[in-house]
Scaffold this active site. Structure first.
Site, mmCIF file in Angstrom:
data_model
loop_
_atom_site.group_PDB
_atom_site.id
_atom_site.type_symbol
_atom_site.label_atom_id
_atom_site.label_comp_id
_atom_site.label_asym_id
_atom_site.label_seq_id
_atom_site.Cartn_x
_atom_site.Cartn_y
_atom_site.Cartn_z
ATOM 1 N N ARG A 121 -18.508 13.820 11.269
ATOM 2 C CA ARG A 121 -19.822 13.231 10.974
ATOM 3 C C ARG A 121 -20.987 13.991 11.585
ATOM 4 O O ARG A 121 -22.127 13.797 11.179
ATOM 5 C CB ARG A 121 -19.841 11.773 11.420
ATOM 6 C CG ARG A 121 -18.809 10.983 10.657
ATOM 7 C CD ARG A 121 -18.638 9.622 11.237
ATOM 8 N NE ARG A 121 -19.739 8.748 10.915
ATOM 9 C CZ ARG A 121 -19.958 7.601 11.544
ATOM 10 N NH1 ARG A 121 -19.189 7.229 12.527
ATOM 11 N NH2 ARG A 121 -20.958 6.835 11.192
ATOM 12 N N GLN A 127 -23.350 15.455 5.986
ATOM 13 C CA GLN A 127 -24.067 14.179 6.123
ATOM 14 C C GLN A 127 -24.207 13.401 4.817
ATOM 15 O O GLN A 127 -24.150 12.182 4.813
ATOM 16 C CB GLN A 127 -25.415 14.392 6.801
ATOM 17 C CG GLN A 127 -25.216 14.340 8.309
ATOM 18 C CD GLN A 127 -26.420 14.723 9.126
ATOM 19 O OE1 GLN A 127 -27.545 14.671 8.635
ATOM 20 N NE2 GLN A 127 -26.196 15.118 10.350
ATOM 21 N N ASP A 130 -21.223 11.085 4.247
ATOM 22 C CA ASP A 130 -20.836 10.194 5.346
ATOM 23 C C ASP A 130 -20.873 8.720 4.927
ATOM 24 O O ASP A 130 -21.865 8.016 5.102
ATOM 25 C CB ASP A 130 -21.766 10.454 6.545
ATOM 26 C CG ASP A 130 -21.340 9.687 7.781
ATOM 27 O OD1 ASP A 130 -20.439 8.835 7.679
ATOM 28 O OD2 ASP A 130 -21.923 9.938 8.845
ATOM 29 N N SER A 133 -21.383 5.970 7.690
ATOM 30 C CA SER A 133 -22.785 5.717 8.028
ATOM 31 C C SER A 133 -23.501 4.960 6.916
ATOM 32 O O SER A 133 -24.253 4.020 7.183
ATOM 33 C CB SER A 133 -23.541 7.032 8.279
ATOM 34 O OG SER A 133 -23.151 7.577 9.501
ATOM 35 N N TYR A 228 -18.451 9.062 19.682
ATOM 36 C CA TYR A 228 -17.927 7.687 19.687
ATOM 37 C C TYR A 228 -17.750 7.197 21.125
ATOM 38 O O TYR A 228 -17.787 7.970 22.070
ATOM 39 C CB TYR A 228 -16.569 7.631 18.979
ATOM 40 C CG TYR A 228 -16.659 7.843 17.485
ATOM 41 C CD1 TYR A 228 -17.167 6.855 16.667
ATOM 42 C CD2 TYR A 228 -16.237 9.027 16.912
ATOM 43 C CE1 TYR A 228 -17.239 7.043 15.292
ATOM 44 C CE2 TYR A 228 -16.310 9.220 15.541
ATOM 45 C CZ TYR A 228 -16.813 8.230 14.739
ATOM 46 O OH TYR A 228 -16.890 8.409 13.392
HETATM 47 P P1 NAD Z 1 -18.866 2.810 15.687
HETATM 48 O O1 NAD Z 1 -18.908 1.988 14.431
HETATM 49 O O2 NAD Z 1 -17.622 3.550 16.009
HETATM 50 O O3 NAD Z 1 -19.215 1.845 16.918
HETATM 51 C C1 NAD Z 1 -20.398 1.098 16.959
HETATM 52 C C2 NAD Z 1 -20.997 1.144 18.340
HETATM 53 O O4 NAD Z 1 -20.215 0.345 19.226
HETATM 54 C C3 NAD Z 1 -21.067 2.532 18.957
HETATM 55 O O5 NAD Z 1 -22.402 2.851 19.243
HETATM 56 C C4 NAD Z 1 -20.201 2.422 20.212
HETATM 57 O O6 NAD Z 1 -20.705 3.188 21.278
HETATM 58 C C5 NAD Z 1 -20.306 0.941 20.502
HETATM 59 N N1 NAD Z 1 -19.254 0.418 21.377
HETATM 60 C C6 NAD Z 1 -17.928 0.687 21.376
HETATM 61 N N2 NAD Z 1 -17.306 0.004 22.364
HETATM 62 C C7 NAD Z 1 -18.256 -0.739 22.987
HETATM 63 C C8 NAD Z 1 -18.237 -1.655 24.071
HETATM 64 N N3 NAD Z 1 -17.111 -1.954 24.726
HETATM 65 N N4 NAD Z 1 -19.407 -2.218 24.443
HETATM 66 C C9 NAD Z 1 -20.558 -1.923 23.789
HETATM 67 N N5 NAD Z 1 -20.648 -1.057 22.767
HETATM 68 C C10 NAD Z 1 -19.507 -0.478 22.370
HETATM 69 O O7 NAD Z 1 -20.096 3.805 15.742
HETATM 70 P P2 NAD Z 1 -20.872 4.523 14.554
HETATM 71 O O8 NAD Z 1 -22.004 3.701 14.129
HETATM 72 O O9 NAD Z 1 -19.869 4.904 13.551
HETATM 73 O O10 NAD Z 1 -21.462 5.783 15.292
HETATM 74 C C11 NAD Z 1 -20.682 6.508 16.211
HETATM 75 C C12 NAD Z 1 -21.361 7.777 16.638
HETATM 76 O O11 NAD Z 1 -21.401 8.720 15.593
HETATM 77 C C13 NAD Z 1 -22.770 7.604 17.103
HETATM 78 O O12 NAD Z 1 -22.969 8.462 18.193
HETATM 79 C C14 NAD Z 1 -23.572 8.101 15.967
HETATM 80 O O13 NAD Z 1 -24.844 8.536 16.362
HETATM 81 C C15 NAD Z 1 -22.715 9.250 15.547
HETATM 82 N N6 NAD Z 1 -23.057 9.657 14.213
HETATM 83 C C16 NAD Z 1 -23.609 10.884 14.082
HETATM 84 C C17 NAD Z 1 -23.987 11.309 12.841
HETATM 85 C C18 NAD Z 1 -24.607 12.646 12.666
HETATM 86 O O14 NAD Z 1 -24.725 13.387 13.604
HETATM 87 N N7 NAD Z 1 -25.005 12.962 11.487
HETATM 88 C C19 NAD Z 1 -23.780 10.511 11.725
HETATM 89 C C20 NAD Z 1 -23.190 9.278 11.918
HETATM 90 C C21 NAD Z 1 -22.834 8.852 13.172
#
Ligand code: NAD
Length: 391
Positions: A121, A127, A130, A133, A228
């Protein structure tokens, strides 16, 4: 090459893997598109709109007989699985880390499985593909609306001749893609929003959306690989739950979004924390699913009310409840990935490509994605040592 769109049959699933708007794009790459009759009904895309866009509307039998690549939103149903044959490919959100058995079945049948959940991702050229997202964005938006609609008071501060209403206090737990969208939506509705995540680097994102970031003293950063979160130790988890409880009790609406890839969602709101909440409070558990949820007692796809008057909504698949928007996003993600993998009108599997290395789960009769293969090897080793049958 024929690309075929199936009608989803999962409970509450109203999305479709391809919308009519995307058909011209696939056709211009030399692909024919088959659509199972009724595939778009749940998202209000009639068969006729697919036909007008250049697709051929077919029965399921015709689809399975003619397809080279089957497009699906989620796990295919048993009829599709039974109908797939060696040399065909299937692409969708197959969730191999939670459901490695499906990958094993597809590999055994000689079917190439491509899963959007494995996409790298952080790669900027990926992107547009994705789906995690895009669907999390839709779901986070809907979670805020659901919280607002269920809460028996206003989200914004309202001053009227009949009195002044204070704004709702909303707490978002987990500030990944869904959590940030929920913050933005709740703020646009006028709520006062606070948020927390185990990855402290999300603080600035929360603040830029007008939310207040809550920092816990009991748990330090739990940033894991690839952006993550990592799973917390038991000790960290108990400390986090206890410290969060006091914050939770002060809020009217709590939306939980926490996930750790391939694992049971972390429990953030315990029974004791629920007991400390006021009557009329609302909890939307976006982590809710077959593996559990973020909230004690939450039931997937059901709304329950606790003895002390807290409404808990098990809301693990909210993207499916906004099917027009989520299907349009998903169809763009899927089309971009298909076009990336097609050369001269045919699917070209190349595990040396960084994107394909993440998304191609099975090929030529084997599970080739390392994370899924490792899970299956672990399960089979566990079964061997316990004397049970290997899958
Ligand atoms: P996810 O669905 O895996 O998790 C959702 C959120 O829950 C995350 O922010 C995680 O840190 C949080 N979490 C997990 N355990 C927890 C706990 N015990 N207590 C509190 N919070 C907790 O996450 P996501 O939305 O799929 O995103 C994951 C990462 O991927 C992020 O850093 C996001 O910025 C990144 N991302 C990057 C891109 C990119 O660079 N283009 C695109 C999409 C996502």
């Amino acid at each position: 090459m024929k690309v075929a769109v199936v009608k989803e049959s999962g409970p509450g699933e109203r999305r479709v893997a391809l919308v009519p708007e995307m058909i011209a794009r696939l056709r211009s790459a030399g692909l024919d598109v088959l659509v199972e009759s009724g595939a778009g009904d749940g998202a209000w895309f009639a068969d006729s709109t697919y036909a007008e866009a250049g697709a051929t509307v077919v029965s399921r039998e015709e689809l399975l007989a003619g397809a080279d690549l089957v497009l699906t939103v989620g796990r295919p149903d048993e009829q599709i699985l039974d109908g797939l044959r060696s040399g065909q490919a299937i692409l969708g959100m197959l969730n191999p880390l939670a459901d490695p058995g499906l990958a094993a079945t597809l590999a055994a049948r000689g079917v190439t499985a491509i899963s959007l959940d494995g996409l790298p991702r952080t790669l900027s050229r990926a992107q547009g593909m994705d789906a995690l997202s895009s669907q999390a964005n839709v779901a986070g938006y809907k979670a805020a609306l659901l919280g607002a609609a269920t809460f028996g008071r206003f989200f914004p501060m309202l001053t009227t001749a009949a009195g002044t209403a204070r704004p709702a206090k909303v707490l978002i737990l987990g500030t990944g893609v869904a959590g940030l969208q929920a913050i933005g939506t709740a703020r646009r509705l006028g709520a006062v929003v606070s948020a927390y995540d185990v990855r402290p680097q999300t603080k600035t994102e929360v603040q830029s959306l007008g939310g207040t970031f809550i920092e816990l003293t009991s748990v330090s950063s739990a940033a894991g690989e690839g952006g993550y979160a990592r799973a917390l130790t038991d000790e960290e988890r108990h400390a986090q739950q206890a410290e969060l409880a006091a914050h939770i009790a002060r809020h009217d609406v709590v939306i939980t979004t926490a996930q750790v890839p391939g694992r049971k969602p972390p429990l953030l709101i315990t029974e004791d924390a629920l007991k400390a909440m006021s009557a009329g409070s609302v909890v939307v558990d976006m982590g809710s699913g077959p593996l559990g949820g973020n909230v004690a007692g939450s039931v997937p796809d059901q709304t329950i009310v606790t003895g002390n008057g807290v409404t808990i909504i098990g809301a693990g698949n909210l993207a499916a409840t906004v099917p027009g928007a989520s299907s349009a996003f998903l169809a763009r993600n899927i089309s971009a990935l298909v076009l990336h993998m097609v050369a001269d009108g045919a699917l070209t599997i190349d595990p040396t490509d960084e994107i394909q290395a993440g998304v191609v789960i099975t090929h030529d009769g084997a599970v080739i994605q390392p994370a899924t293969a490792a899970l299956l090897a672990e399960a089979s080793h566990g079964a061997d040592t316990s004397g049970g049958a290997t899958p």
